[in-house]
Design an enzyme around this catalytic site. Structure first.
Site, PDB file in Angstrom:
ATOM      1  N   TYR A 136       0.852  -1.199   0.000  1.00  0.00           N
ATOM      2  CA  TYR A 136       0.000   0.000   0.000  1.00  0.00           C
ATOM      3  C   TYR A 136       0.878   1.235   0.000  1.00  0.00           C
ATOM      4  O   TYR A 136       1.830   1.319   0.782  1.00  0.00           O
ATOM      5  CB  TYR A 136      -0.909   0.036   1.238  1.00  0.00           C
ATOM      6  CG  TYR A 136      -2.354  -0.176   0.849  1.00  0.00           C
ATOM      7  CD1 TYR A 136      -2.975   0.695  -0.041  1.00  0.00           C
ATOM      8  CD2 TYR A 136      -3.090  -1.242   1.352  1.00  0.00           C
ATOM      9  CE1 TYR A 136      -4.284   0.500  -0.427  1.00  0.00           C
ATOM     10  CE2 TYR A 136      -4.400  -1.439   0.972  1.00  0.00           C
ATOM     11  CZ  TYR A 136      -4.999  -0.564   0.074  1.00  0.00           C
ATOM     12  OH  TYR A 136      -6.292  -0.764  -0.310  1.00  0.00           O
ATOM     13  N   GLU A 174      -0.507   4.829  -0.624  1.00  0.00           N
ATOM     14  CA  GLU A 174      -1.283   6.043  -0.904  1.00  0.00           C
ATOM     15  C   GLU A 174      -0.411   7.274  -0.702  1.00  0.00           C
ATOM     16  O   GLU A 174       0.323   7.368   0.287  1.00  0.00           O
ATOM     17  CB  GLU A 174      -2.512   6.108   0.013  1.00  0.00           C
ATOM     18  CG  GLU A 174      -3.632   5.218  -0.487  1.00  0.00           C
ATOM     19  CD  GLU A 174      -4.545   4.742   0.611  1.00  0.00           C
ATOM     20  OE1 GLU A 174      -4.024   4.380   1.684  1.00  0.00           O
ATOM     21  OE2 GLU A 174      -5.767   4.727   0.389  1.00  0.00           O
ATOM     22  N   ASP A 214      -5.876  13.421 -25.533  1.00  0.00           N
ATOM     23  CA  ASP A 214      -5.961  12.035 -25.048  1.00  0.00           C
ATOM     24  C   ASP A 214      -5.341  11.170 -26.145  1.00  0.00           C
ATOM     25  O   ASP A 214      -5.963  10.908 -27.173  1.00  0.00           O
ATOM     26  CB  ASP A 214      -7.431  11.676 -24.816  1.00  0.00           C
ATOM     27  CG  ASP A 214      -7.614  10.199 -24.453  1.00  0.00           C
ATOM     28  OD1 ASP A 214      -6.658   9.415 -24.608  1.00  0.00           O
ATOM     29  OD2 ASP A 214      -8.733   9.830 -24.048  1.00  0.00           O
ATOM     30  N   THR A 217      -3.098   5.755 -22.222  1.00  0.00           N
ATOM     31  CA  THR A 217      -2.981   4.441 -21.597  1.00  0.00           C
ATOM     32  C   THR A 217      -1.620   3.878 -21.972  1.00  0.00           C
ATOM     33  O   THR A 217      -1.034   4.264 -22.985  1.00  0.00           O
ATOM     34  CB  THR A 217      -4.088   3.482 -22.078  1.00  0.00           C
ATOM     35  OG1 THR A 217      -4.164   3.553 -23.490  1.00  0.00           O
ATOM     36  CG2 THR A 217      -5.422   3.814 -21.475  1.00  0.00           C
ATOM     37  N   LYS A 224      -1.508   0.157 -25.061  1.00  0.00           N
ATOM     38  CA  LYS A 224      -1.887   0.052 -26.479  1.00  0.00           C
ATOM     39  C   LYS A 224      -0.605   0.088 -27.322  1.00  0.00           C
ATOM     40  O   LYS A 224       0.207  -0.831 -27.213  1.00  0.00           O
ATOM     41  CB  LYS A 224      -2.880   1.161 -26.831  1.00  0.00           C
ATOM     42  CG  LYS A 224      -4.208   1.038 -26.042  1.00  0.00           C
ATOM     43  CD  LYS A 224      -5.241   2.033 -26.509  1.00  0.00           C
ATOM     44  CE  LYS A 224      -6.587   1.851 -25.831  1.00  0.00           C
ATOM     45  NZ  LYS A 224      -6.727   2.634 -24.594  1.00  0.00           N
ATOM     46  N   ARG A 244      -1.428  -2.771 -18.511  1.00  0.00           N
ATOM     47  CA  ARG A 244      -2.670  -2.018 -18.537  1.00  0.00           C
ATOM     48  C   ARG A 244      -2.572  -0.889 -17.523  1.00  0.00           C
ATOM     49  O   ARG A 244      -2.186  -1.110 -16.372  1.00  0.00           O
ATOM     50  CB  ARG A 244      -3.864  -2.909 -18.150  1.00  0.00           C
ATOM     51  CG  ARG A 244      -4.040  -4.112 -19.017  1.00  0.00           C
ATOM     52  CD  ARG A 244      -5.408  -4.698 -18.878  1.00  0.00           C
ATOM     53  NE  ARG A 244      -6.351  -3.874 -19.612  1.00  0.00           N
ATOM     54  CZ  ARG A 244      -6.496  -3.914 -20.947  1.00  0.00           C
ATOM     55  NH1 ARG A 244      -5.784  -4.737 -21.673  1.00  0.00           N
ATOM     56  NH2 ARG A 244      -7.344  -3.120 -21.542  1.00  0.00           N
TER      57      ARG A 244
HETATM   58  N1  DSN Z   1     -11.413   0.464 -25.246  1.00  0.00           N
HETATM   59  C1  DSN Z   1     -10.417   1.253 -25.921  1.00  0.00           C
HETATM   60  C2  DSN Z   1     -10.380   0.987 -27.392  1.00  0.00           C
HETATM   61  O1  DSN Z   1     -10.555  -0.144 -27.758  1.00  0.00           O
HETATM   62  O2  DSN Z   1     -10.146   1.898 -28.166  1.00  0.00           O
HETATM   63  C3  DSN Z   1     -10.557   2.685 -25.639  1.00  0.00           C
HETATM   64  O3  DSN Z   1     -10.641   2.881 -24.273  1.00  0.00           O
END
Ligand code: DSN
Length: 415
Positions: free
Chosen positions: A53, A55, A199, A225, A228, A234
């Site tokens: 933990y 925080e 974003d 994120t 990707k 993730r």
């Molecule tokens: N779920 C993602 C996508 O597939 O583009 C976006 O958050």
């Protein structure tokens, strides 16, 4: 007390994981938002850091025992700042949606006007969809793509901004195949006195590898994120100008999250390190080259590419010219049977619902990680077309399934 799995291994779960390993390695993974992360990232993510933990932030924690965790999180922060040239970074968001909500919480008041790309034109749920907290708590006004070329209509976006005077403009996409122009967004944001948030969840790896313009110098905030195109674990991340740092950090913790996932943060640190390696730039450019080849080969098979093609890692394919009866939902399901994984997707101004759709979205990050190049993209387009043409014939689908597995066997992702 030993853990129960020491006594009786949990075969139920681990058998399922083994089956998922087989599914991932014997089929084509063409979901534009997925990738194969490295064994090093998985090692960090599956480490003892999940026990801790922490925080707070490095040097300011609510629990003891964080001396090592502090170093890990500080390393992730310094690496990501260097990778993107950012003044400030918060690596704690659990996801892209959490990152976006923290930005809104930190920099907006409920009811403020914000602009984002319409979901059905390639934007994201968190850019103002009425069913998402962004659309519930803030007054989102959507800009769209121009029906004539299916690219963002920057002139209309500016007109909307002048009319509505948003406090923030969100630039970002999940199913938009074209380059985003940070300079245009910045000039509109400056003209109306709005904050600019990019974003780049989908584009982060391309930006890190120099295959897409970096919006960081132009933006107040950049969220993304890490799993990707960036090929990490993730999770989410927020970059900002130094002037917004305190508000962003407070909005993440304690504003919207509790304990950070330090095992994921360690995985992010590893991914940032990997993305700094010169080979990552080669990878990012190959993703784009592969997408371009796949789009051209699909057009050759009779599909229509939304906006005529792609500049990035993904394409949106309009199925109607190929077969007017075929929906995105059917295509996704038939291709699943043939070992080709992708997702249904609305095309701009689609007459079918988001659950049915007239299109599919296809991305090349995963197959590029496997080492596939342009010749394999031509094969993939042919396999997709063959499966969809023979969708009522189980023998055709079984044959395609076998050839997909043979192709994947030539490009094993994890040895
Ligand atoms: N779920 C993602 C996508 O597939 O583009 C976006 O958050």
């Amino acid at each position: 007390m030993p853990w129960p799995s020491e006594i009786a291994p949990d075969t139920a779960v681990f058998d399922l994981i083994d089956r998922e390993v087989t599914r991932q390695s014997t089929g084509l993974q063409l979901i534009a938002s997925e990738n194969f992360t490295s064994p090093a990232v998985m090692r960090a993510t599956g480490s003892v850091l999940t026990n801790k933990y922490s925080e707070g932030y490095p040097g300011k924690r609510y629990y003891g025992g964080n001396v090592i965790v502090d170093d890990i999180e500080a390393l992730a922060i310094s690496r990501v700042k260097e990778l993107f040239g950012a003044e400030h970074a918060n690596v704690q968001p659990h996801s892209g949606a959490s990152a976006n909500m923290a930005v809104y919480l930190g920099l907006l008041e409920p009811g403020d006007t914000v602009m984002g790309l319409s979901l059905d034109h390639g934007g994201h749920l968190t850019h103002g969809s009425p069913v998402n907290a962004s659309g519930i708590f803030y007054n989102f006004v959507s800009y769209k793509v121009d029906p004539s070329d299916e690219r963002i209509d920057y002139d209309k976006m500016r007109d909307l901004a002048l009319e509505h005077r948003p406090k923030m403009i969100v630039a970002g996409t999940t199913s938009y195949p074209r380059r985003l122009d940070p300079e245009v967004f910045k000039s509109v944001a400056d003209e109306v006195g709005a904050l600019l948030m990019f974003d780049v969840a989908h584009l982060a790896g391309l930006i890190a590898g120099g295959a897409h313009p970096n919006p960081v110098p132009y933006s107040d905030i950049v969220t993304f994120t890490t799993h990707k195109t960036l090929r990490g674990p993730r999770g989410g991340c927020i970059l900002s100008k130094a002037e917004h740092a305190a508000k962003i950090d407070k909005a993440v913790f304690p504003g919207s999250q509790g304990g950070p996932l330090e095992h994921a943060i360690a995985g992010k640190a590893v991914a940032f390190h990997e993305a700094m390696h010169p080979s990552f730039s080669v990878y990012a450019h190959q993703i784009v080259a592969n997408a371009s080849s796949l789009a051209a080969a699909l057009a050759h098979q009779g599909f229509r590419l939304v906006s005529g093609g792609t500049d990035n890692h993904l394409m949106v394919v309009d199925l109607r010219p190929f077969d007017a009866e075929l929906t995105g939902k059917q295509a996704q399901s038939v291709l699943d049977e043939a070992g080709i994984t992708l997702n249904k997707n609305n095309v701009p101004n689609d007459t079918r619902s988001p659950f049915v759709t007239s299109g599919v979205r296809i991305g090349t990050p995963s197959v590029t990680t496997q080492g596939m190049k342009e010749p394999e993209m031509v094969q993939i387009a042919a396999l997709i077309a063959e499966a969809l043409r023979g969708r009522d014939d189980t023998a055709v689908l079984a044959d395609v399934r076998q050839r997909v597995a043979a192709l994947c066997a030539r490009f094993p992702v994890y040895s």
